[in-house]
Design an enzyme around this catalytic site. Structure first.
Site, PDB file in Angstrom:
ATOM      1  N   CYS A 116       4.878  11.290  -1.942  1.00  0.00           N
ATOM      2  CA  CYS A 116       3.919  10.177  -2.098  1.00  0.00           C
ATOM      3  C   CYS A 116       3.173   9.914  -0.809  1.00  0.00           C
ATOM      4  CB  CYS A 116       4.639   8.881  -2.462  1.00  0.00           C
ATOM      5  SG  CYS A 116       5.609   8.967  -3.954  1.00  0.00           S
ATOM      6  N   HIS A 173       4.253   8.011 -11.848  1.00  0.00           N
ATOM      7  CA  HIS A 173       3.332   9.107 -11.524  1.00  0.00           C
ATOM      8  C   HIS A 173       4.022  10.421 -11.865  1.00  0.00           C
ATOM      9  CE1 HIS A 173       1.437   6.344  -8.277  1.00  0.00           C
ATOM     10  NE2 HIS A 173       0.572   6.460  -9.273  1.00  0.00           N
ATOM     11  N   GLU A 176      -5.201   8.051 -10.517  1.00  0.00           N
ATOM     12  CA  GLU A 176      -4.192   7.813  -9.477  1.00  0.00           C
ATOM     13  C   GLU A 176      -4.180   8.925  -8.431  1.00  0.00           C
ATOM     14  OE1 GLU A 176      -1.692   5.054  -9.537  1.00  0.00           O
ATOM     15  OE2 GLU A 176      -3.093   4.148 -10.942  1.00  0.00           O
TER      16      GLU A 176
HETATM   17  O1  SUG Z   1       1.856   2.563  -6.696  1.00  0.00           O
HETATM   18  N1  SUG Z   1       4.467   1.247  -4.786  1.00  0.00           N
HETATM   19  C1  SUG Z   1       3.596   2.358  -5.073  1.00  0.00           C
HETATM   20  C2  SUG Z   1       4.329   3.643  -4.872  1.00  0.00           C
HETATM   21  C3  SUG Z   1       3.403   4.815  -4.965  1.00  0.00           C
HETATM   22  C4  SUG Z   1       4.122   6.111  -4.951  1.00  0.00           C
HETATM   23  N2  SUG Z   1       3.208   7.172  -4.965  1.00  0.00           N
HETATM   24  C5  SUG Z   1       3.365   8.330  -5.642  1.00  0.00           C
HETATM   25  N3  SUG Z   1       4.284   8.485  -6.568  1.00  0.00           N
HETATM   26  N4  SUG Z   1       2.542   9.285  -5.421  1.00  0.00           N
HETATM   27  C6  SUG Z   1       3.051   2.291  -6.494  1.00  0.00           C
HETATM   28  O2  SUG Z   1       3.832   1.987  -7.407  1.00  0.00           O
HETATM   29  C7  SUG Z   1       4.975  -1.079  -4.318  1.00  0.00           C
HETATM   30  C8  SUG Z   1       4.379  -2.178  -3.489  1.00  0.00           C
HETATM   31  C9  SUG Z   1       5.037  -3.503  -3.688  1.00  0.00           C
HETATM   32  O3  SUG Z   1       5.616  -3.746  -4.729  1.00  0.00           O
HETATM   33  O4  SUG Z   1       4.914  -4.344  -2.786  1.00  0.00           O
HETATM   34  C10 SUG Z   1       3.993   0.000  -4.646  1.00  0.00           C
HETATM   35  O5  SUG Z   1       2.819  -0.256  -4.751  1.00  0.00           O
END
Ligand code: SUG
Length: 450
Positions: free
Chosen positions: A371, A249, A174
């Site tokens: 993020c 994460h 990730e």
């Molecule tokens: O991978 N949300 C992302 C958020 C990522 C956050 N990044 C970090 N923590 N570094 C994920 O969960 C939601 C998209 C949706 O549901 O349409 C989403 O992918």
């Protein structure tokens, strides 16, 4: 030689929407299928970049990916021209279409793992794009991420690009969201801390409710590829209970900068062992580690997940000292605000300033300040090469152009039903084509190459 930590932020894409795609991401699930505002999302992200640039912190910009992603829909059996692919998918596989419309590439903390040249045996900056196999909508990012990162960090004298790891759960990666670095100063050698949540080799406890996204094998592979010296790497297990509480994460519950680690005691499997291991591994530096640890009674894990306090950016200020850039949700929570104010008033740590940033649109999908940025430590010549090879370093004029570009092209509303409208693809591609000119990137999207 001067060295800087440059935050490269992902610009929010034109299809930003709430589809509830990410399993284990509580905010995304709660806001599933509600209306989004892509224009506001992109402007909020841009204002965050400008705030840091105004403070004299070097700030970069990374472009969004081409969405709806027609290529993966074709691979899944839809055919005809692009508009017809989208219409068919909307009619028979709306879930797949939603996944191919996600603007999730904005969260560039998941774009790649980056090791600064001070940490690597060949003194190059090593970059491995994340393969993101645990969520379908994210797994389709890796190839385009590689193209963008190779383009932005293109000087082969300085940058070594690796392929994303093989796309399977054994090698699930990730990116920087599960990677931290402790150092005395950004240009000094660091301890690279890889935080994994799944392991096939050890008898490691696993979350019961939500997926563990980062594998130990991926962490070890990246460290090998990046030529990190064995004594400068540490592998730490994320606490499965934190994942089950919504910390999909590590960067939802921990953030480091230089020799400071701000984290929740529930972040790692065993915080005492983790602190001890970090202190021991960091003994090549004469600098002590400042652990700022929230206990459950100081600040509950559930509150950490709902406010994203640990997803703040922890930033070295040009004049010395550090600041926390926290999501505005923390200002609205008494326990978060009190906890942050206590940190800022404690003279025993370098943090002296707290600022809040409104990223509501991204936060509703579980993406906070940290993020949205990929940290890249660059020496002066490396920085100059990046600034020379494209126009991705934010200054006042680029800010103005990006703001006008967003206001010209972005919709103010997207509801789930709008994703099946082929006009969205046309709008998005027109805008992205213009963006590659603004950022002097040349053709980086497949649709520009045909
Ligand atoms: O991978 N949300 C992302 C958020 C990522 C956050 N990044 C970090 N923590 N570094 C994920 O969960 C939601 C998209 C949706 O549901 O349409 C989403 O992918």
């Amino acid at each position: 030689m001067s060295t800087y930590e440059v935050n490269f932020d992902g610009l929010v894409g034109l299809t930003h929407n709430y589809s509830g795609l990410a399993t284990g991401n509580i905010a995304a699930a709660e806001n599933a299928l509600t209306e989004s505002n892509p224009r506001q999302a992109a402007l909020q992200g841009l204002e965050k970049m400008k705030r840091l640039a105004d403070l004299g912190i070097r700030q970069g910009v990374l472009p969004p990916q081409d969405r709806p992603a027609v290529g993966p829909l074709r691979k899944l059996g839809f055919s005809g021209n692009d508009a017809s692919v989208i219409r068919q998918a909307a009619a028979v596989a709306p879930g797949l279409l939603r996944a191919c419309c996600s603007a999730s590439s904005m969260w560039v903390a998941n774009a790649a793992t980056v090791s600064p040249s001070a940490d690597t045996e060949d003194a190059k900056v090593h970059i491995t794009p994340a393969n993101l196999p645990s969520q379908f909508h994210r797994s389709i990012e890796a190839a385009a991420t590689s193209v963008v990162l190779k383009r932005v960090f293109s000087d082969e004298r300085f940058f070594e690009h690796h392929d994303p790891l093989p796309p399977n759960l054994y090698c699930a990666d990730e990116g920087a969201a599960n990677h931290m670095r402790l150092c005395s100063a950004h240009g000094e050698p660091g301890l690279e801390v890889f935080v994994f949540s799944r392991s096939t080799r050890r008898d490691a406890p696993q979350p019961l409710k939500f997926p563990a996204r980062q594998s130990l094998d991926a962490c070890e592979a990246i460290s090998r590829l990046h030529k990190i010296k064995p004594e400068r790497q540490l592998f730490v297990q994320q606490n499965p209970a934190a994942i089950d509480a919504g910390a999909f994460h590590n960067d939802v519950v921990a953030v480091s900068n230089c020799n400071v680690l701000l984290y929740h005691e529930a972040a790692f499997l065993d915080w005492r062992e983790t602190e001890k291991a970090m202190v021991e591994a960091f003994n090549f530096s004469s600098c002590p580690v400042h652990f700022i640890r929230a206990s459950e009674s100081d600040f509950p894990l559930a509150e950490a997940v709902s406010t994203y306090l640990f997803n703040s950016q922890l930033i070295s200020l040009p004049g010395g000292g550090m600041m926390i850039l926290a999501p505005s949700e923390c200002r609205n929570s008494d326990s978060a605000r009190i906890f942050l104010e206590r940190i800022a008033s404690d003279a025993s740590n370098p943090i002296s300033r707290i600022e809040y940033v409104n990223l509501r649109q991204s936060m509703r999908n579980g993406g906070g300040p940290a993020c949205l940025r990929l940290r890249v430590v660059l020496t002066e010549p490396q920085f100059d090469a990046v600034a020379r090879d494209s126009r991705t370093i934010l200054d006042q004029s680029l800010y103005g152009e990006l703001k006008a570009w967003i206001e010209k092209h972005y919709r103010e509303r997207i509801s789930p039903g709008d994703l099946g409208d082929p006009a969205l693809l046309r709008e998005s591609r027109t805008a992205l084509d213009e963006l590659t000119h603004i950022l002097s990137l040349g053709p980086i999207y497949d649709f520009q190459k045909v």
